[in-house]
Design an enzyme around this catalytic site. Sequence first.
Site, mmCIF file in Angstrom:
data_model
loop_
_atom_site.group_PDB
_atom_site.id
_atom_site.type_symbol
_atom_site.label_atom_id
_atom_site.label_comp_id
_atom_site.label_asym_id
_atom_site.label_seq_id
_atom_site.Cartn_x
_atom_site.Cartn_y
_atom_site.Cartn_z
ATOM 1 N N ASP A 267 42.070 40.136 25.830
ATOM 2 C CA ASP A 267 40.720 39.598 26.429
ATOM 3 C C ASP A 267 39.923 41.121 26.865
ATOM 4 O O ASP A 267 40.448 42.072 27.166
ATOM 5 C CB ASP A 267 40.827 39.153 27.639
ATOM 6 C CG ASP A 267 39.704 38.696 28.476
ATOM 7 O OD1 ASP A 267 38.770 38.182 27.999
ATOM 8 O OD2 ASP A 267 39.700 39.093 29.923
ATOM 9 N N LYS B 81 46.682 32.890 32.140
ATOM 10 C CA LYS B 81 45.544 33.752 32.261
ATOM 11 C C LYS B 81 45.921 34.616 33.393
ATOM 12 O O LYS B 81 46.871 34.608 34.042
ATOM 13 C CB LYS B 81 44.184 32.870 32.543
ATOM 14 C CG LYS B 81 43.906 31.842 31.490
ATOM 15 C CD LYS B 81 42.393 31.661 31.522
ATOM 16 C CE LYS B 81 41.537 32.588 30.921
ATOM 17 N NZ LYS B 81 40.220 32.191 30.922
ATOM 18 N N ARG C 24 13.178 10.368 24.460
ATOM 19 C CA ARG C 24 13.703 11.383 25.025
ATOM 20 C C ARG C 24 15.159 11.715 25.140
ATOM 21 O O ARG C 24 15.903 12.865 25.059
ATOM 22 C CB ARG C 24 13.176 11.640 26.337
ATOM 23 C CG ARG C 24 13.369 12.884 27.262
ATOM 24 C CD ARG C 24 13.507 14.287 26.567
ATOM 25 N NE ARG C 24 12.295 14.375 25.645
ATOM 26 C CZ ARG C 24 12.352 15.105 24.682
ATOM 27 N NH1 ARG C 24 13.270 16.039 24.213
ATOM 28 N NH2 ARG C 24 11.040 15.720 24.078
ATOM 29 N N LYS D 20 34.197 26.141 28.257
ATOM 30 C CA LYS D 20 32.835 26.467 29.062
ATOM 31 C C LYS D 20 31.989 25.631 28.536
ATOM 32 O O LYS D 20 31.110 25.918 27.958
ATOM 33 C CB LYS D 20 32.511 27.557 28.968
ATOM 34 C CG LYS D 20 33.661 28.875 29.585
ATOM 35 C CD LYS D 20 33.170 30.177 29.335
ATOM 36 C CE LYS D 20 34.204 31.322 29.914
ATOM 37 N NZ LYS D 20 33.973 32.708 29.655
ATOM 38 N N GLU E 25 47.248 35.439 28.072
ATOM 39 C CA GLU E 25 45.954 36.420 28.106
ATOM 40 C C GLU E 25 46.668 37.433 28.587
ATOM 41 O O GLU E 25 47.269 37.846 29.474
ATOM 42 C CB GLU E 25 44.914 35.764 29.209
ATOM 43 C CG GLU E 25 43.847 36.787 29.149
ATOM 44 C CD GLU E 25 42.682 36.233 30.159
ATOM 45 O OE1 GLU E 25 42.093 35.484 29.880
ATOM 46 O OE2 GLU E 25 42.850 36.940 31.621
#
Length: 284
Positions: free
Chosen positions: A221, A170, A103, A138, A200
């Site tokens: 973005d 950002k 597994r 992410k 960004e």
Amino acid sequence: MSLPPLPAIMLEPLVRTALLEDLGRAGDLTSGAVVAKDHHVTTVLRARQAGTVAGLDLAMLAFRLIDPGVEMVVHRADGSEVAPGEIIASVSGPARAMLTAERTALNFLCHLSGIATATASVVTAVRGHRAKIVCTRKTTPGLRAVEKYAVRAGGGSNHRFGLDDAILIKDNHIAIAGGIHPAIERARSSIGHLVKIEVEVDTLGQLEEALALAPDAVLLDNMSLDELRRAVVMVAGRAITEASGRITPTTAPAVAATGVDLISIGWLTHSAPILDVGLDYPEH
């Protein structure tokens, strides 16, 4: 060119942690009770659907950490495309060890092959355009290195690996710093000559402001296709252009056609479905 493997010293802690989670406090009760200690078998790792392989080194480690006597012969290496029913690798050795590690080996192999398969689907979709497909931060906590490896196995490229290998300014950085101009100036005054700066932007007005300060890259973005086309013209090669914002294999070709250099996609690592792979016995 073959995909360079990750060093085993990076992979072993991940596999050990996964095996220990499964073995708990008493080991594999089922295999220990049902399977004779000296019983040896040969099995195969078989694709149950079409896709791209990634994660074989982790699967191999899972088996060998339980018993070094397990041997694996790879038929379709990481980065290979496989058809339903195709054998990816043959695994031979003590049956108990094989069942104990099964597994964990499949969890890594299915998950990473799923990422590679998803990446390959977008890479194929934008073929003929200049845009590269890149991943983001992410990622699953603890698995970033191997998930980004799987993106490479699928023909994609990697964005930064963490907060420490590049500056990405950002929207929240800009808001707290008081604007694009002070954010970029402070960043530039604090870094070494090898560190790149990306900023960004959400609008063409922000892009114009950022370009005046010569960043290395601009993250466009959630812009419309028309805005992306206009942004590429405005940049005119002065910075790397990166498009982001809920891009799928269906929408990626139109985004790539705007002329951007990169398309970044977070779901490749955080939401790609697994590739179904099974450990099969000859009689199955």
